[in-house]
Write a protein that holds these residues in place. Structure first.
Motif, short mmCIF file in Angstrom:
data_model
loop_
_atom_site.label_atom_id
_atom_site.label_comp_id
_atom_site.label_asym_id
_atom_site.label_seq_id
_atom_site.Cartn_x
_atom_site.Cartn_y
_atom_site.Cartn_z
N SER A 1 -26.86 31.58 7.73
CA SER A 1 -27.88 30.73 7.10
C SER A 1 -27.92 30.94 5.58
CB SER A 1 -29.25 30.88 7.74
OG SER A 1 -29.67 32.20 7.76
N GLU A 2 -27.66 32.18 5.14
CA GLU A 2 -27.59 32.40 3.68
C GLU A 2 -26.45 31.60 3.06
OE1 GLU A 2 -27.19 36.53 2.32
OE2 GLU A 2 -28.96 36.96 3.55
N HIS A 3 -25.31 31.62 3.73
CA HIS A 3 -24.15 30.87 3.24
C HIS A 3 -24.47 29.38 3.16
CE1 HIS A 3 -20.03 29.40 2.87
NE2 HIS A 3 -20.20 28.70 3.97
N GLU A 4 -25.10 28.85 4.20
CA GLU A 4 -25.41 27.42 4.22
C GLU A 4 -26.47 27.07 3.16
OE1 GLU A 4 -24.49 27.14 8.97
OE2 GLU A 4 -26.16 25.95 8.22
N ASP A 5 -27.40 27.99 2.93
CA ASP A 5 -28.41 27.74 1.88
C ASP A 5 -27.74 27.62 0.52
OD1 ASP A 5 -30.43 27.76 3.69
OD2 ASP A 5 -31.19 29.77 3.20
N LYS A 6 -26.81 28.54 0.25
CA LYS A 6 -26.11 28.51 -1.05
C LYS A 6 -25.30 27.23 -1.19
CE LYS A 6 -25.22 33.38 -1.53
NZ LYS A 6 -24.20 34.32 -1.14
N LEU A 7 -24.63 26.86 -0.11
CA LEU A 7 -23.81 25.66 -0.11
C LEU A 7 -24.67 24.41 -0.33
CD1 LEU A 7 -20.79 25.74 0.36
CD2 LEU A 7 -21.18 25.22 2.76
N THR A 8 -25.84 24.39 0.29
CA THR A 8 -26.75 23.24 0.16
C THR A 8 -27.25 23.13 -1.27
OG1 THR A 8 -27.42 23.62 2.45
CG2 THR A 8 -28.83 22.18 1.16
N ALA A 9 -27.61 24.27 -1.86
CA ALA A 9 -28.07 24.25 -3.26
C ALA A 9 -26.95 23.76 -4.17
CB ALA A 9 -28.53 25.65 -3.67
N TYR A 10 -25.74 24.24 -3.92
CA TYR A 10 -24.57 23.83 -4.72
C TYR A 10 -24.35 22.32 -4.57
CZ TYR A 10 -19.68 23.67 -6.30
OH TYR A 10 -18.51 23.37 -6.96
N ALA A 11 -24.42 21.83 -3.33
CA ALA A 11 -24.18 20.41 -3.07
C ALA A 11 -25.26 19.54 -3.72
CB ALA A 11 -24.12 20.15 -1.57
N LEU A 12 -26.52 19.94 -3.56
CA LEU A 12 -27.61 19.14 -4.13
C LEU A 12 -27.46 19.03 -5.65
CD1 LEU A 12 -30.66 20.41 -2.02
CD2 LEU A 12 -29.68 18.10 -1.99
N ASN A 13 -27.10 20.15 -6.26
CA ASN A 13 -26.91 20.18 -7.70
C ASN A 13 -25.79 19.22 -8.12
OD1 ASN A 13 -27.36 21.17 -10.31
ND2 ASN A 13 -25.61 22.56 -10.09
N LYS A 14 -24.68 19.26 -7.41
CA LYS A 14 -23.53 18.40 -7.75
C LYS A 14 -23.83 16.93 -7.46
CE LYS A 14 -19.19 18.99 -8.20
NZ LYS A 14 -17.77 19.37 -8.27
N LEU A 15 -24.44 16.67 -6.31
CA LEU A 15 -24.71 15.27 -5.93
C LEU A 15 -25.72 14.64 -6.88
CD1 LEU A 15 -24.96 15.46 -2.02
CD2 LEU A 15 -23.01 14.83 -3.40
N ASN A 16 -26.70 15.45 -7.31
CA ASN A 16 -27.71 14.92 -8.22
C ASN A 16 -27.11 14.49 -9.55
OD1 ASN A 16 -30.27 14.76 -6.99
ND2 ASN A 16 -30.36 17.00 -6.89
N LYS A 17 -25.94 15.03 -9.88
CA LYS A 17 -25.30 14.67 -11.15
C LYS A 17 -24.42 13.43 -11.02
CE LYS A 17 -25.33 19.27 -13.12
NZ LYS A 17 -24.70 20.54 -12.81
N LEU A 18 -24.20 12.98 -9.78
CA LEU A 18 -23.36 11.79 -9.60
C LEU A 18 -24.19 10.53 -9.85
CD1 LEU A 18 -21.21 12.45 -6.38
CD2 LEU A 18 -20.54 12.67 -8.77
N ASP A 19 -23.68 9.66 -10.71
CA ASP A 19 -24.38 8.41 -11.00
C ASP A 19 -24.46 7.58 -9.73
OD1 ASP A 19 -24.66 9.00 -13.61
OD2 ASP A 19 -22.80 7.99 -14.23
N ASP A 20 -25.56 6.88 -9.57
CA ASP A 20 -25.72 5.90 -8.48
C ASP A 20 -25.79 6.52 -7.09
OD1 ASP A 20 -25.60 3.88 -10.38
OD2 ASP A 20 -23.40 3.73 -10.21
N LEU A 21 -25.87 7.84 -7.02
CA LEU A 21 -26.01 8.44 -5.68
C LEU A 21 -27.47 8.82 -5.45
CD1 LEU A 21 -23.61 10.73 -3.81
CD2 LEU A 21 -26.01 11.38 -3.92
N GLN A 22 -28.02 8.29 -4.37
CA GLN A 22 -29.43 8.55 -4.05
C GLN A 22 -29.51 9.47 -2.84
OE1 GLN A 22 -31.45 5.19 -2.38
NE2 GLN A 22 -33.46 6.21 -2.38
N ILE A 23 -30.24 10.57 -3.00
CA ILE A 23 -30.43 11.50 -1.88
C ILE A 23 -31.76 11.17 -1.20
CG2 ILE A 23 -30.81 13.93 -1.26
CD1 ILE A 23 -28.95 14.65 -3.62
N PHE A 24 -31.77 11.14 0.12
CA PHE A 24 -33.00 10.83 0.85
C PHE A 24 -33.76 12.12 1.19
CE2 PHE A 24 -30.19 7.22 1.70
CZ PHE A 24 -31.01 6.20 1.24
N GLY A 25 -34.99 12.17 0.75
CA GLY A 25 -35.87 13.31 1.05
C GLY A 25 -35.60 14.49 0.12
N SER A 26 -36.65 15.27 -0.08
CA SER A 26 -36.50 16.50 -0.88
C SER A 26 -37.41 17.56 -0.28
CB SER A 26 -36.88 16.23 -2.34
OG SER A 26 -38.17 15.64 -2.38
#
Ligand code: 7TS
Length: 400
Positions: A297-322
């Motif tokens: 679960s620690e590994h997945e938490d780190k991966l999720t934080a990494y992914a959210l950070n990267k996806l948030n920087k992509l133009d035109d990409l909308q993430i559902f829910g926070s």
């Protein structure tokens, strides 16, 4: 040695000599060699029907099957292996509950679910409500993708008899506060069920401390085979319940006119159980324990934080829910690209993600969407998978 997704990947034949980026773990997970070996060894070395054969082979098969039950029991912190009922999966576990628990429902009674449920934890309750005349109510969700518990009295009422809520959303990754929800249910005298399909594979779960009366999950979402799942229930409630399916093994005594029931858990396991798959699930649990659920679960938490950070920087990409408390499930859309087109372009790069309604149409309706993309991580994913996913999205955007 510390946690290494790269080394873990080596244990999974599907990744050998392949550039597959598998990001659809909320649908199903890949299998390590040890699980494949245990299935093979069951069929090739100890194959005989369980609980009935008096010969050695039958005893060996039964021993391995019951040993798997004990592994599941300690994996989720049950008080006794008698509380572990093997089913074909979460869907069957919930259908079993919807049938047996709804027997005494009547018009005026309420069944409470939420707006973020997978169809497996919604449709069985719709059927039960239709059968009994009870009302099906639901807790709506907020903008953040959490349960809206601002006015609990609207949902938790003296007429509430059954509350069934997902521990983790398969679309938004939201972790729901099951302890608090079970307390609110119990205050009304209702039973509380948690659908743990998206939680048990990823986090330490202790059902005895959870406040729940029932907890359900699927083997195939936690490195185990398909066709095997679990229903955990408090022993005294299971003992008081009527059986779900009738057939062999679930009986104590049968005459032409009537039958009496076997003890729990066998009362709920009619017919030849999926004993090979149960043993495979036991091996999957051994594998998860050898890595460590906290480490996973620690590994997945780190991966999720990494992914959210990267996806948030992509133009035109909308993430559902926070949601504040979340797991490694991220749903999104890219403006101007239909999710089905995106999935096809990603597939060209051998990247597997799921797009669609994710068997949660009411949740998608609340988002005003009919189809969205979803990434879902597991222990063998790493940052490079997310990097490759992002590169492929950028390439697709450039094409469109
Ligand atoms: N509950 C939740 C929360 C789920 O995510 C799923 C499957 C189920 C129940 C049903 O599990 P089954 O093993 O009986 O099918 N979820 C998904 C998914 O998100 N994509 O494919 C299956």
């Amino acid at each position: 040695m510390g946690f290494s997704a790269k080394n873990i990947k080596k244990d999974f034949p599907i990744f050998h000599n392949s550039d597959l980026i598998y990001l659809d773990n909320a649908s199903t997970t890949q299998k390590p060699q040890t699980v494949l070996d245990s299935i093979h060894s069951m069929y090739s070395e100890t194959n005989a029907n369980v609980h009935r054969a008096l010969y050695t082979l039958g005893s060996l098969a039964t021993e391995r099957f019951e040993n798997a039950r004990m592994k599941v029991s300690s994996f989720i912190g049950a008080n006794s292996e008698k509380e572990i009922i093997f089913t074909s999966g979460t869907t069957e576990s919930i259908n079993l509950l919807a049938h047996t628990l709804s027997r005494n429902l009547k018009p005026g009674d309420e069944i409470l679910v939420s707006e973020m449920e997978h169809h497996s934890n919604l449709v069985p309750w719709q059927l039960a409500a239709n059968r009994t005349g009870a009302t099906l109510s639901y807790i709506p969700i907020t903008e953040k993708g959490e349960l809206d518990l601002s006015e609990p009295d609207l949902y938790f009422k003296p007429s509430t008899k059954i509350v069934s809520i997902s521990h983790v959303s398969n679309v938004l990754g939201t972790v729901n506060p099951i302890k608090k929800l079970s307390e609110m249910a119990h205050e009304m005298g209702a039973v509380f069920i948690a659908d743990g399909a998206q939680c048990a594979p990823h986090q330490v779960v202790n059902v005895s401390d959870s406040g729940c009366d029932f907890y359900t999950f699927s083997g195939h979402k936690m490195l185990g085979p398909t066709g095997i799942g679990v229903l955990w229930g408090k022993l005294e409630i299971l003992e008081s319940m009527e059986p779900f399916m009738g057939g062999g093994e679930m009986i104590e005594n049968v005459t032409m006119g009537s039958s009496t029931w076997n003890e729990v858990p066998y009362k709920f396991e009619a017919g030849t159980p999926n004993f090979v798959q149960a043993v495979g699930l036991g091996t999957a649990i051994d594998y998860l324990n050898s890595i460590g659920m906290n480490e996973i679960s620690e590994h997945e938490d780190k991966l999720t934080a990494y992914a959210l950070n990267k996806l948030n920087k992509l133009d035109d990409l909308q993430i559902f829910g926070s949601p504040t408390d979340r797991t490694g499930v991220i749903s999104f859309n890219v403006k101007g690209i239909h999710p089905h087109d995106l999935a096809q372009f990603l597939n060209e790069d051998n990247i597997a993600i799921r797009v669609g309604h994710h068997c949660a149409q009411p949740l998608l309706a609340s988002l005003n969407e009919t189809s969205i993309g979803r990434l879902s991580f597991y222990l063998y994913n790493d940052e490079s998978d997310i990097d490759k996913f992002c590169d492929s999205v950028i390439k697709t955007k450039d094409y469109f």
